[in-house]
Design a protein around this motif. Structure first.
Motif, PDB file in Angstrom:
ATOM      1  N   TYR A   1       0.898  -1.164  -0.014  1.00  0.00           N
ATOM      2  CA  TYR A   1       0.156   0.222  -0.230  1.00  0.00           C
ATOM      3  C   TYR A   1       0.802   1.295  -0.024  1.00  0.00           C
ATOM      4  CZ  TYR A   1      -3.178   3.638   1.676  1.00  0.00           C
ATOM      5  OH  TYR A   1      -3.985   4.480   1.655  1.00  0.00           O
ATOM      6  N   GLN A   2       1.979   1.101   0.921  1.00  0.00           N
ATOM      7  CA  GLN A   2       2.807   2.300   0.899  1.00  0.00           C
ATOM      8  C   GLN A   2       3.630   2.580  -0.574  1.00  0.00           C
ATOM      9  OE1 GLN A   2       3.127   4.484   3.581  1.00  0.00           O
ATOM     10  NE2 GLN A   2       1.529   3.216   4.307  1.00  0.00           N
ATOM     11  N   LYS A   3       3.743   1.391  -1.098  1.00  0.00           N
ATOM     12  CA  LYS A   3       4.420   1.674  -2.541  1.00  0.00           C
ATOM     13  C   LYS A   3       3.526   1.677  -3.817  1.00  0.00           C
ATOM     14  CE  LYS A   3       8.119  -0.688  -3.195  1.00  0.00           C
ATOM     15  NZ  LYS A   3       9.209   0.355  -3.122  1.00  0.00           N
ATOM     16  N   ALA A   4       2.471   1.790  -3.468  1.00  0.00           N
ATOM     17  CA  ALA A   4       1.203   1.666  -4.677  1.00  0.00           C
ATOM     18  C   ALA A   4       1.032   3.414  -4.740  1.00  0.00           C
ATOM     19  CB  ALA A   4      -0.010   1.091  -4.265  1.00  0.00           C
ATOM     20  N   SER A   5       1.315   3.653  -6.349  1.00  0.00           N
ATOM     21  CA  SER A   5       1.023   5.058  -6.501  1.00  0.00           C
ATOM     22  C   SER A   5      -0.303   5.628  -6.512  1.00  0.00           C
ATOM     23  CB  SER A   5       1.620   5.386  -7.812  1.00  0.00           C
ATOM     24  OG  SER A   5       1.321   4.542  -8.892  1.00  0.00           O
ATOM     25  N   ASN A   6      -1.520   4.672  -7.109  1.00  0.00           N
ATOM     26  CA  ASN A   6      -2.489   4.616  -6.983  1.00  0.00           C
ATOM     27  C   ASN A   6      -3.409   3.892  -5.836  1.00  0.00           C
ATOM     28  OD1 ASN A   6      -5.536   4.862  -7.739  1.00  0.00           O
ATOM     29  ND2 ASN A   6      -5.147   5.416  -9.590  1.00  0.00           N
ATOM     30  N   LYS A   7      -3.660   4.578  -4.734  1.00  0.00           N
ATOM     31  CA  LYS A   7      -3.891   3.608  -3.709  1.00  0.00           C
ATOM     32  C   LYS A   7      -5.386   3.277  -3.560  1.00  0.00           C
ATOM     33  CE  LYS A   7      -0.340   5.560  -1.306  1.00  0.00           C
ATOM     34  NZ  LYS A   7       0.682   4.796  -1.151  1.00  0.00           N
ATOM     35  N   LEU A   8      -6.298   4.041  -4.317  1.00  0.00           N
ATOM     36  CA  LEU A   8      -7.606   3.669  -4.548  1.00  0.00           C
ATOM     37  C   LEU A   8      -7.687   2.551  -5.486  1.00  0.00           C
ATOM     38  CD1 LEU A   8     -10.646   4.069  -4.445  1.00  0.00           C
ATOM     39  CD2 LEU A   8     -10.490   5.737  -6.256  1.00  0.00           C
ATOM     40  N   LEU A   9      -7.096   2.747  -6.573  1.00  0.00           N
ATOM     41  CA  LEU A   9      -6.809   1.320  -7.485  1.00  0.00           C
ATOM     42  C   LEU A   9      -6.427   0.009  -6.813  1.00  0.00           C
ATOM     43  CD1 LEU A   9      -7.035   0.083 -10.431  1.00  0.00           C
ATOM     44  CD2 LEU A   9      -4.863   0.875 -11.013  1.00  0.00           C
ATOM     45  N   TYR A  10      -5.565   0.289  -5.980  1.00  0.00           N
ATOM     46  CA  TYR A  10      -4.793  -0.776  -5.214  1.00  0.00           C
ATOM     47  C   TYR A  10      -5.917  -1.293  -4.244  1.00  0.00           C
ATOM     48  CZ  TYR A  10      -2.008  -3.059  -1.507  1.00  0.00           C
ATOM     49  OH  TYR A  10      -1.315  -3.935  -0.707  1.00  0.00           O
ATOM     50  N   LEU A  11      -6.734  -0.622  -3.639  1.00  0.00           N
ATOM     51  CA  LEU A  11      -7.838  -1.064  -2.662  1.00  0.00           C
ATOM     52  C   LEU A  11      -8.810  -1.902  -3.357  1.00  0.00           C
ATOM     53  CD1 LEU A  11      -7.602   1.719   0.073  1.00  0.00           C
ATOM     54  CD2 LEU A  11      -6.602  -0.566   0.179  1.00  0.00           C
ATOM     55  N   VAL A  12      -9.386  -1.068  -4.530  1.00  0.00           N
ATOM     56  CA  VAL A  12     -10.442  -1.945  -5.079  1.00  0.00           C
ATOM     57  C   VAL A  12     -10.015  -3.095  -5.809  1.00  0.00           C
ATOM     58  CG1 VAL A  12     -11.769  -1.446  -7.144  1.00  0.00           C
ATOM     59  CG2 VAL A  12     -11.503   0.643  -5.739  1.00  0.00           C
ATOM     60  N   THR A  13      -8.730  -3.091  -6.249  1.00  0.00           N
ATOM     61  CA  THR A  13      -8.239  -4.399  -7.015  1.00  0.00           C
ATOM     62  C   THR A  13      -8.141  -5.400  -5.969  1.00  0.00           C
ATOM     63  OG1 THR A  13      -6.928  -3.198  -8.550  1.00  0.00           O
ATOM     64  CG2 THR A  13      -6.472  -5.632  -8.098  1.00  0.00           C
ATOM     65  N   ILE A  14      -7.794  -5.319  -4.774  1.00  0.00           N
ATOM     66  CA  ILE A  14      -7.685  -6.284  -3.554  1.00  0.00           C
ATOM     67  C   ILE A  14      -9.083  -7.013  -3.395  1.00  0.00           C
ATOM     68  CG2 ILE A  14      -7.241  -6.626  -1.135  1.00  0.00           C
ATOM     69  CD1 ILE A  14      -4.969  -4.599  -1.419  1.00  0.00           C
ATOM     70  N   ILE A  15     -10.000  -5.790  -3.204  1.00  0.00           N
ATOM     71  CA  ILE A  15     -11.445  -6.164  -2.831  1.00  0.00           C
ATOM     72  C   ILE A  15     -12.154  -7.041  -3.864  1.00  0.00           C
ATOM     73  CG2 ILE A  15     -13.857  -5.345  -2.494  1.00  0.00           C
ATOM     74  CD1 ILE A  15     -12.572  -2.837  -1.292  1.00  0.00           C
ATOM     75  N   VAL A  16     -12.035  -6.503  -5.289  1.00  0.00           N
ATOM     76  CA  VAL A  16     -12.562  -7.527  -6.284  1.00  0.00           C
ATOM     77  C   VAL A  16     -12.080  -8.614  -6.589  1.00  0.00           C
ATOM     78  CG1 VAL A  16     -12.876  -7.476  -8.762  1.00  0.00           C
ATOM     79  CG2 VAL A  16     -13.324  -5.193  -7.319  1.00  0.00           C
TER      80      VAL A  16
END
Length: 219
Positions: A190-205
């Motif tokens: 999460y700290q390394k991801a440049s797009n936090k929203l895309l990172y979180l949404v991808t994890i959920i889906v």
């Protein structure tokens, strides 16, 4: 002068590559031995220590770390393949040897070539996947999506194992391992991801898809 500098750089790269290859092989052999010896523990009690050899959490964490600490796409693919190949060899060869001395590993003196080759094919698939995953170093939207994939796999297994633990009182060790791996790797990426929203949404889906495809049918 330029030739000497170029030669020196090539030697450094070769030494670095050989170091990674050696570490990958050593790590794989160690992992194979540990996971095979975990079969000495009962699989049907609350802790179910032997689950580390049958579920995917340990594999997902270790392969992710091998990719992360590689130096290039090709290096990541090579390291992952060698790690999984050596782990498979240690896992099945140790069972073959122990089968002559310990009843629970009995195999009638037959090496499990079918499973060994099957998982080596799987290692090739993982190697190709690791080549793609290494692109998370590009620091763009794609990298945020790629960072989320191994975390999603751990999340899916944590959900599945947690539900199984609740109803069957097994796999406590695997649940703890998956949960802590998920928290640490998830926060780190999460700290390394440049797009936090895309990172979180991808994890959920992806987590939900992975859970319903690979874990829910066995609950």
């Amino acid at each position: 002068m330029k030739v000497a500098v170029t030669t020196e750089k090539a030697q450094v790269r070769l030494k670095s590559y050989l170091l990674f290859v050696g570490l990958g092989l050593g790590l794989g052999l160690t992992a194979g031995i540990i996971t095979r010896l975990s079969d000495l523990f009962p699989y049907d009690d609350v802790w179910s220590f032997s689950s580390i050899a049958t579920l995917f959490g340990f594999w997902m964490l270790m392969v992710t770390l091998v990719i992360y600490f590689s130096t290039s796409n090709i290096n990541a693919a090579t390291n992952v393949f060698l790690y999984l190949l050596s782990m498979n060899f240690a896992f099945y060869f140790l069972k073959y040897v122990l089968g002559f001395f310990i009843p629970i590993f009995a195999n009638d003196g037959i090496f499990q070539w079918n499973l060994f080759m099957l998982y080596n094919i799987f290692a090739l698939v993982c190697s190709a996947t690791s080549y793609v995953l290494y692109y998370w170093n590009k620091e763009n939207k794609l990298s945020s999506f790629l960072y989320a994939l191994p975390v999603s796999g751990l999340a899916a297994e944590t959900i599945g194992v947690g539900i199984y633990l609740y109803y069957n009182h097994n796999y406590l060790f695997q649940f703890i391992f998956d949960l802590f791996s998920l928290i640490i790797l998830g926060y780190w990426f999460y700290q390394k991801a440049s797009n936090k929203l895309l990172y979180l949404v991808t994890i959920i889906v992806i987590s939900l898809i992975g859970y319903f495809l690979f874990y829910h049918p066995f609950l």
